[in-house]
Design a protein around this motif. Structure first.
Motif, PDB file in Angstrom:
ATOM      1  N   HIS A  12       0.833  -1.192   0.000  1.00 14.65           N
ATOM      2  CA  HIS A  12       0.000   0.000   0.000  1.00 14.65           C
ATOM      3  C   HIS A  12       0.882   1.262   0.000  1.00 14.65           C
ATOM      4  N   GLU A  13       0.491   2.230  -0.718  1.00 16.20           N
ATOM      5  CA  GLU A  13       1.242   3.486  -0.792  1.00 16.20           C
ATOM      6  C   GLU A  13       0.690   4.470   0.244  1.00 16.20           C
ATOM      7  N   TYR A  14       1.621   5.124   1.027  1.00 18.84           N
ATOM      8  CA  TYR A  14       1.271   6.122   2.034  1.00 18.84           C
ATOM      9  C   TYR A  14       1.813   7.463   1.601  1.00 18.84           C
ATOM     10  N   SER A  15       1.057   8.451   1.964  1.00 21.96           N
ATOM     11  CA  SER A  15       1.599   9.815   1.782  1.00 21.96           C
ATOM     12  C   SER A  15       2.488  10.161   2.986  1.00 21.96           C
ATOM     13  N   VAL A  16       3.232  11.225   2.843  1.00 22.58           N
ATOM     14  CA  VAL A  16       4.125  11.640   3.943  1.00 22.58           C
ATOM     15  C   VAL A  16       3.305  11.982   5.171  1.00 22.58           C
ATOM     16  N   SER A  17       2.223  12.672   4.979  1.00 18.00           N
ATOM     17  CA  SER A  17       1.389  13.046   6.114  1.00 18.00           C
ATOM     18  C   SER A  17       0.819  11.817   6.803  1.00 18.00           C
ATOM     19  N   GLU A  18       0.434  10.821   6.008  1.00 17.43           N
ATOM     20  CA  GLU A  18      -0.106   9.608   6.600  1.00 17.43           C
ATOM     21  C   GLU A  18       0.948   8.900   7.451  1.00 17.43           C
ATOM     22  N   SER A  20       3.564  10.307   8.866  1.00 17.40           N
ATOM     23  CA  SER A  20       3.855  11.133  10.049  1.00 17.40           C
ATOM     24  C   SER A  20       2.773  10.974  11.100  1.00 17.40           C
TER      25      SER A  20
END
Length: 522
Positions: A12-18, A20
């Motif tokens: 699964h791909e996460y964003s940086v905010s996710e 953090s």
């Protein structure tokens, strides 16, 4: 037309905010309540917002810490730099910088940290050596020609110092570049201070009159190089005055204690090093104006005083009138006094009658006195020796101790030596008296009338025996006595021109020369 990109994995791909937020939630859930022991570092007091930011560290790791404003006001213990504490709170992350920190709810002291303990021990040891004594500190020169700065050449500190010096009093600044943070800081700063002191007075590089050691603010670890023992010793041994400007006003290091002057900031060090040129010029101009004004007023007062004194003084004629009169009176009395003094001297000289008879009487009296003294001298000597002998015998009878006997023997020998010398002394004294008598006799003979008569002169005396001193005293027919060296002849005064025949004079050939017709006494 959409293109489908095939992914090499099904993760699964996460964003940086996710990521953090997930980390923040994980850390807060796992470490919601922790107790951390560490040393406070980088504490500068509460921020303007009321929050306090610093770090907790040990010998290997470091963690950021924060105390919110509401919690800080409730703490029983206020944090201090270098103190070891036990902090109670929770861990959290700051997504904006990917850092984690502890939010402190309570703080308890646990003792001084390792660095602070080392710093205090080094401070006590160097202080015991006298490196921080006030008597070692030098005064800063009022107007230096050259300022040496020991700091980093790329930081804002050197720019602030140069800018402040240029504004106040532009002069020559020499920068010795060093690292102001790191392990080599202490050695580089010590070498820089020693290097400035080693510069010659007339070398190619100007020798500074003041040294500024400067650095910006930082934590205890950042400023640790300025606590180095080599730096402290180099600053204490510097012949050039040193200003310490390390850190902000709340920071302190060992170099601050060893330096001759401590400045709260690098800018403050520049202000201490040089005065304000404009203020100096204004002060100089003011002093010059005051000097001119004071000089003018002084001259005016002196002129007024001279005029007042001139009006009060009398004229030269009045001043010299009394001395001139006294001089004239003294000059008039001087002539009379000189005449009177001459008359007194003449009368005193006339009263002194020096005649052969007087000298003969004096010599006879001296001869009789000498004869009496010579006759009495042996008796006096015998009597003196007899008295001394009796006194010596009496003393010898009273004194039976050996030292006194020896002293008496020595005195007896001295007395015998004196008795042996006495005839020689008497003979010498008699010879001297005879010599003086012979000299007086010769003087009498030279002044005696007989010596004059032996040279062919004769004395003319009246019948009563008085001398005839002037021809006017002798009248014709007066009977006179002519005393020669070998006898006396009678004579009668007369004038040959009255009928008497004048005696003939002999010429060189022996023939009689007829009389010249002039009268003669005989």
């Amino acid at each position: 037309m959409d293109e489908t990109i095939d992914s090499p994995t099904n993760a699964h791909e996460y964003s940086v905010s996710e990521i953090s937020i997930a980390l923040k939630r994980t850390v807060e859930d796992a470490f919601g309540n922790v107790r951390v022991r560490g040393e406070i570092s980088g504490y500068r007091g509460p921020h303007s917002s009321g929050h306090a930011y610093f770090s907790l560290k040990d010998d290997r790791s470091r963690i950021e810490a924060v105390i919110w404003k509401g919690t800080f006001g409730k703490l029983k213990f206020r944090p201090e730099e270098g103190m070891e504490v036990i902090a109670t709170g929770k861990l959290t992350t700051y997504p904006g910088s990917s850092k984690y920190q502890i939010v402190i709810d309570n703080l308890e002291p646990a003792g001084a940290g390792a660095l602070m303990a080392l710093l205090e021990e080094r401070k006590r040891r160097l202080q015991a050596e006298g490196l921080f004594d006030a008597g070692r500190k030098q005064l800063l020169p009022y107007l230096p020609r050259v300022i040496g700065v020991v700091t980093s050449p790329t930081g804002a500190v050197i720019r602030d110092i140069i800018h402040r010096i240029s504004d106040r009093f532009p002069l020559h600044v020499v920068v010795w570049p060093v690292r102001v943070q790191g392990e080599t800081t202490g050695a580089e700063v010590a070498n820089a201070v020693a290097g400035f002191n080693a510069l010659p007075e007339d070398g190619g590089i100007a020798r500074p009159d003041v040294i500024i050691v400067a650095r910006g603010g930082g934590s205890l670890e950042d400023l640790w190089g300025f606590n180095d023992e080599a730096v402290v010793r180099a600053v204490a041994a510097s012949d050039i005055p040193v200003i310490s400007a390390v850190g902000h006003e709340t920071d302190w290091t060992l170099i601050d204690l060893a330096a001759d002057m401590r400045a709260p900031t690098p800018t403050g060090a520049a202000e201490m090093a040089v005065p304000v040129k404009a203020e100096l010029e204004a002060t100089l101009a003011s002093l010059g104006a005051r000097l001119r004004t004071c000089t003018s007023r002084h001259l005016d007062r002196q002129r007024q005083a001279v005029r007042s004194a001139a009006r009060a003084l009398p004229s030269p004629d009045q001043l010299f009138a009394l001395p001139r009169r006294r001089f004239d009176e003294t000059a008039g009395r001087l002539d009379r006094a000189a005449v009177a003094a001459a008359e007194r001297r003449r009368a005193r000289l006339s009263a002194i009658r020096l005649s052969p008879a007087t000298l003969e009487r004096g010599i006879a009296e001296a001869r009789r006195h000498l004869a009496r003294s010579a006759a009495q001298l042996p008796k006096c000597a015998d009597a003196y020796f007899e008295r001394r002998r009796l006194r010596l015998q009496t003393a010898a009878a009273r004194l039976t101790i050996e030292p006194f006997a020896r002293r008496n023997a020595e005195a007896r020998r001295g007395l015998e030596r004196t008795a042996l010398r006495l005839p020689r002394v008497v003979d010498t004294l008699l010879a001297e008296r005879r010599k003086r008598l012979a000299q007086a006799t010769r003087l009498v003979d030279s002044l005696s009338v007989k010596s004059v008569l032996d040279r062919g002169f004769a004395l003319v005396e009246h019948e009563d025996g008085t001398l005839a001193k002037r021809a006017a005293e002798i009248s014709d027919g007066m009977r006179l006595a002519l005393r020669f060296a070998d006898g006396t002849r009678s004579a009668v005064a007369g004038d040959s021109s009255a009928g008497g025949e004048a005696p003939r004079q002999r010429t060189k050939s022996g023939t009689a020369k007829p009389p010249s017709g002039q009268g003669d006494l005989f």
